[in-house]
Write a protein that holds these residues in place. Structure first.
Motif, PDB file in Angstrom:
ATOM      1  N   PRO A 185      56.426  89.133  94.622  1.00 20.27           N
ATOM      2  CA  PRO A 185      56.850  88.263  93.518  1.00 20.27           C
ATOM      3  C   PRO A 185      56.258  88.712  92.196  1.00 20.27           C
ATOM      4  N   ARG A 186      57.058  88.592  91.147  1.00 21.57           N
ATOM      5  CA  ARG A 186      56.571  88.902  89.811  1.00 21.57           C
ATOM      6  C   ARG A 186      55.723  87.745  89.303  1.00 21.57           C
ATOM      7  N   PRO A 187      54.738  88.033  88.483  1.00 18.90           N
ATOM      8  CA  PRO A 187      53.926  86.930  87.945  1.00 18.90           C
ATOM      9  C   PRO A 187      54.805  85.993  87.128  1.00 18.90           C
ATOM     10  N   PRO A 188      54.549  84.695  87.179  1.00 15.46           N
ATOM     11  CA  PRO A 188      55.390  83.739  86.449  1.00 15.46           C
ATOM     12  C   PRO A 188      55.256  83.906  84.947  1.00 15.46           C
ATOM     13  N   LEU A 189      56.320  83.555  84.246  1.00 13.11           N
ATOM     14  CA  LEU A 189      56.299  83.568  82.790  1.00 13.11           C
ATOM     15  C   LEU A 189      55.424  82.416  82.285  1.00 13.11           C
ATOM     16  N   PRO A 190      54.875  82.536  81.083  1.00 11.88           N
ATOM     17  CA  PRO A 190      54.079  81.426  80.533  1.00 11.88           C
ATOM     18  C   PRO A 190      54.873  80.122  80.440  1.00 11.88           C
ATOM     19  N   SER A 191      56.188  80.252  80.257  1.00 14.16           N
ATOM     20  CA  SER A 191      57.035  79.060  80.120  1.00 14.16           C
ATOM     21  C   SER A 191      57.700  78.650  81.432  1.00 14.16           C
ATOM     22  N   GLN A 192      57.317  79.294  82.527  1.00 15.82           N
ATOM     23  CA  GLN A 192      57.956  79.045  83.825  1.00 15.82           C
ATOM     24  C   GLN A 192      57.892  77.569  84.206  1.00 15.82           C
ATOM     25  N   GLN A 193      59.021  77.058  84.733  1.00 17.10           N
ATOM     26  CA  GLN A 193      59.095  75.661  85.192  1.00 17.10           C
ATOM     27  C   GLN A 193      59.355  75.563  86.688  1.00 17.10           C
ATOM     28  N   PHE A 194      60.068  76.521  87.230  1.00 18.32           N
ATOM     29  CA  PHE A 194      60.448  76.469  88.642  1.00 18.32           C
ATOM     30  C   PHE A 194      59.565  77.409  89.456  1.00 18.32           C
ATOM     31  N   GLY A 195      59.151  76.929  90.633  1.00 14.34           N
ATOM     32  CA  GLY A 195      58.388  77.779  91.534  1.00 14.34           C
ATOM     33  C   GLY A 195      56.918  77.916  91.182  1.00 14.34           C
ATOM     34  N   VAL A 196      56.414  77.103  90.263  1.00 16.63           N
ATOM     35  CA  VAL A 196      54.994  77.130  89.895  1.00 16.63           C
ATOM     36  C   VAL A 196      54.414  75.729  90.079  1.00 16.63           C
ATOM     37  N   SER A 197      53.096  75.651  90.117  1.00 17.53           N
ATOM     38  CA  SER A 197      52.439  74.384  90.419  1.00 17.53           C
ATOM     39  C   SER A 197      52.494  73.419  89.233  1.00 17.53           C
ATOM     40  N   LEU A 198      52.265  72.140  89.535  1.00 15.69           N
ATOM     41  CA  LEU A 198      52.182  71.131  88.477  1.00 15.69           C
ATOM     42  C   LEU A 198      51.069  71.476  87.495  1.00 15.69           C
ATOM     43  N   GLN A 199      49.953  71.985  88.027  1.00 17.66           N
ATOM     44  CA  GLN A 199      48.819  72.337  87.174  1.00 17.66           C
ATOM     45  C   GLN A 199      49.194  73.464  86.222  1.00 17.66           C
ATOM     46  N   TYR A 200      49.924  74.460  86.736  1.00 15.03           N
ATOM     47  CA  TYR A 200      50.360  75.593  85.913  1.00 15.03           C
ATOM     48  C   TYR A 200      51.212  75.098  84.751  1.00 15.03           C
ATOM     49  N   ILE A 201      52.159  74.210  85.050  1.00 13.07           N
ATOM     50  CA  ILE A 201      53.045  73.684  84.012  1.00 13.07           C
ATOM     51  C   ILE A 201      52.253  72.872  82.997  1.00 13.07           C
ATOM     52  N   ARG A 202      51.344  72.060  83.497  1.00 16.92           N
ATOM     53  CA  ARG A 202      50.573  71.201  82.604  1.00 16.92           C
ATOM     54  C   ARG A 202      49.727  72.020  81.636  1.00 16.92           C
ATOM     55  N   GLU A 203      49.062  73.048  82.144  1.00 19.43           N
ATOM     56  CA  GLU A 203      48.175  73.859  81.305  1.00 19.43           C
ATOM     57  C   GLU A 203      48.922  74.595  80.211  1.00 19.43           C
ATOM     58  N   ARG A 204      50.219  74.845  80.440  1.00 12.49           N
ATOM     59  CA  ARG A 204      51.004  75.610  79.477  1.00 12.49           C
ATOM     60  C   ARG A 204      51.957  74.735  78.667  1.00 12.49           C
ATOM     61  N   ASN A 205      51.803  73.432  78.785  1.00 16.30           N
ATOM     62  CA  ASN A 205      52.626  72.498  78.024  1.00 16.30           C
ATOM     63  C   ASN A 205      51.758  71.434  77.366  1.00 16.30           C
ATOM     64  N   ARG A 206      50.684  71.888  76.754  1.00 15.50           N
ATOM     65  CA  ARG A 206      49.800  71.010  75.975  1.00 15.50           C
ATOM     66  C   ARG A 206      49.344  69.804  76.796  1.00 15.50           C
ATOM     67  N   GLU A 207      49.011  70.073  78.059  1.00 15.72           N
ATOM     68  CA  GLU A 207      48.478  69.044  78.958  1.00 15.72           C
ATOM     69  C   GLU A 207      49.452  67.890  79.198  1.00 15.72           C
ATOM     70  N   ALA A 208      50.735  68.155  79.071  1.00 15.23           N
ATOM     71  CA  ALA A 208      51.726  67.113  79.356  1.00 15.23           C
ATOM     72  C   ALA A 208      51.649  66.730  80.831  1.00 15.23           C
ATOM     73  N   ILE A 209      51.501  65.432  81.104  1.00  9.92           N
ATOM     74  CA  ILE A 209      51.388  64.973  82.487  1.00  9.92           C
ATOM     75  C   ILE A 209      52.709  65.171  83.235  1.00  9.92           C
ATOM     76  N   ILE A 210      53.819  64.749  82.635  1.00  9.45           N
ATOM     77  CA  ILE A 210      55.132  64.878  83.265  1.00  9.45           C
ATOM     78  C   ILE A 210      55.740  66.219  82.867  1.00  9.45           C
ATOM     79  N   PRO A 211      56.086  67.086  83.840  1.00 10.83           N
ATOM     80  CA  PRO A 211      56.688  68.379  83.518  1.00 10.83           C
ATOM     81  C   PRO A 211      57.951  68.213  82.669  1.00 10.83           C
ATOM     82  N   PRO A 212      58.158  69.085  81.691  1.00 13.19           N
ATOM     83  CA  PRO A 212      59.326  68.954  80.799  1.00 13.19           C
ATOM     84  C   PRO A 212      60.661  68.870  81.537  1.00 13.19           C
TER      85      PRO A 212
END
Length: 424
Positions: A185-212
């Motif tokens: 697998p290729r490393p996920p993009l910084p803006s990745q939403q699918f196939g990554v953990s909730l923590q990954y999404i949160r850390e890259r979306n200004r600590e947003a609790i609910i994924p975009p």
């Protein structure tokens, strides 16, 4: 794949005499949220040991639970022998009994390891088969080809079929057998939403609790989808879903209005949940659901805080959907059939047919009794979500500070219709 096909052990099952052989299995969803139903010929016992009429009734009994939504059939042909082969008369009766109700929402019939017998039978029945149904048939010569279409790891593939596939690949002319290994697998993009953990999404979306992606799909469906009949049961065009996923993963804006199809955000929502590396309700909860159905409230309260907040947000929305079931036909029971396997699954292997019932019951309880199940624990991390704070402002306020703030806690709970002083 786990290579196993566990027989149904519940002797009280109305079709136990057939189900115990493991001929028919329900194996989660495909890549686009459509239910996967598997028929394994190698599990058929000799004809004198199986009532084929009962087999047909059991197949209809299984399909009846899913035919109102889009579904996929996977037929493993290997293992069909003269000793266990149903008659052509039975095949004709079976096709005739599967009326439009069964055929309409069948999206694809995958015939794995086809032989000349299959092609001969198909030609015999071709005059009786509609052109539209015929287009749904797809021959699959090697198991590896299924990876392009299905969640291969969820498939319940009998060991005999796996061994047969290995022999076919080894015997393939012109060199070594085709590799079934997937590229690393290729490393996920910084803006990745699918196939990554909730923590990954949160850390890259200004600590947003609910994924975009969850926030946007739920927001759109609240406005446009609550009264749509069969919401979450229908699929959308596969390429369109891929395109929307790509936009999200690239961090580009998604405007669901332009697609003019409420089922697009519905499928995107299910796909997001299904592609989480760990299910929203966690691997640990999978075993608890099987053993502790009467303690679903304690199970939910034991979730990690972040998982609890996201689950509460989602289940509140599904509760809203169910309240419009007179119009959209999506009762808590129907929603649980769609969402159960997308919320919890085992760490290893796939979900057996026998495990589906407790999962669906658990999910139905979460939806129907949302206020009770989620009422006594009200994590403060939702403050910015419901009080209109910007995400950047919310980031600067610690969760522990919010816990001590009675006023904030009350305001967080009230949008869900929950009293801060829970009677439970």
């Amino acid at each position: 794949t786990n290579g196993e096909s566990p027989a149904l052990a519940d002797v009280s099952h109305p079709y136990y005499d057939v189900a115990r052989h493991g001929i028919i299995q329900v194996s989660g969803d495909d890549n686009y949220g459509r239910k996967l139903i598997i028929f394994s010929s190698c599990c058929l016992p000799p004809s004198h040991q199986l009532n084929h009429r009962r087999l047909l009734e059991y197949l209809k009994f299984t399909l009846d639970q899913y035919v109102e939504m889009d579904y996929i059939l996977v037929y493993f042909h290997y293992g069909l022998r003269s000793s266990n082969k149903p008659s052509l008369k039975w095949l004709r009766e079976a096709y005739n009994e599967f009326d439009r109700k069964y055929k309409k929402n069948l999206k694809t019939l995958y015939v794995v390891h086809p032989t000349n017998f299959i092609r001969i039978v198909w030609n015999i029945f071709k005059p009786l088969i509609s052109h539209k149904f015929g287009k749904k048939l797809t021959y699959v010569n090697y198991l590896a080809e299924l990876r392009d279409h299905l969640n291969y790891e969820q498939l319940i593939i009998p060991p005999d079929v796996l061994r047969h596939d290995e022999k076919l690949r080894a015997a393939q002319k012109g060199g070594p057998p085709p590799s079934v290994k997937t590229p690393p697998p290729r490393p996920p993009l910084p803006s990745q939403q699918f196939g990554v953990s909730l923590q990954y999404i949160r850390e890259r979306n200004r600590e947003a609790i609910i994924p975009p992606v969850l926030r946007q799909t739920v927001s759109y469906l609240k406005q446009k989808g609550l009264r749509t009949e069969g919401i979450f049961r229908r699929s959308a065009r596969v390429q369109l879903i891929k395109d929307v996923q790509k936009l999200y993963n690239l961090g580009k804006p998604v405007n669901f209005e332009q697609y003019d199809d409420v089922h697009v955000p519905a499928v995107i929502l299910k796909t997001f949940l299904r592609e989480l590396p760990e299910p929203l309700l966690t691997f640990r909860v999978y075993n608890q659901v099987q053993e502790l159905l009467s303690e679903c409230k304690q199970i939910v309260e034991s979730l990690p805080e972040h998982n609890f907040i996201v689950a509460k947000y989602l289940l509140c929305f599904l509760h809203m959907v169910s309240q419009e079931s007179i119009v959209n036909k999506m009762s808590p029971s129907n929603l649980s059939c769609v969402f159960g396997v997308n919320l919890v699954w085992p760490r290893h292997g796939s979900i057996s047919l026998g495990a589906l019932t407790p999962i669906n019951i658990f999910t139905e309880i979460l939806i129907e009794h949302f206020d009770t199940v989620f009422g006594s624990r009200c994590p403060p991390g939702q403050r910015h979500e419901y009080l209109g704070l910007s995400e950047s402002s919310a980031t600067n306020i610690t969760l522990h500070t919010l816990t001590a703030d009675f006023t904030v806690a009350r305001k967080v709970c009230e949008p869900f219709g929950i009293s801060w002083f829970s009677a439970s």
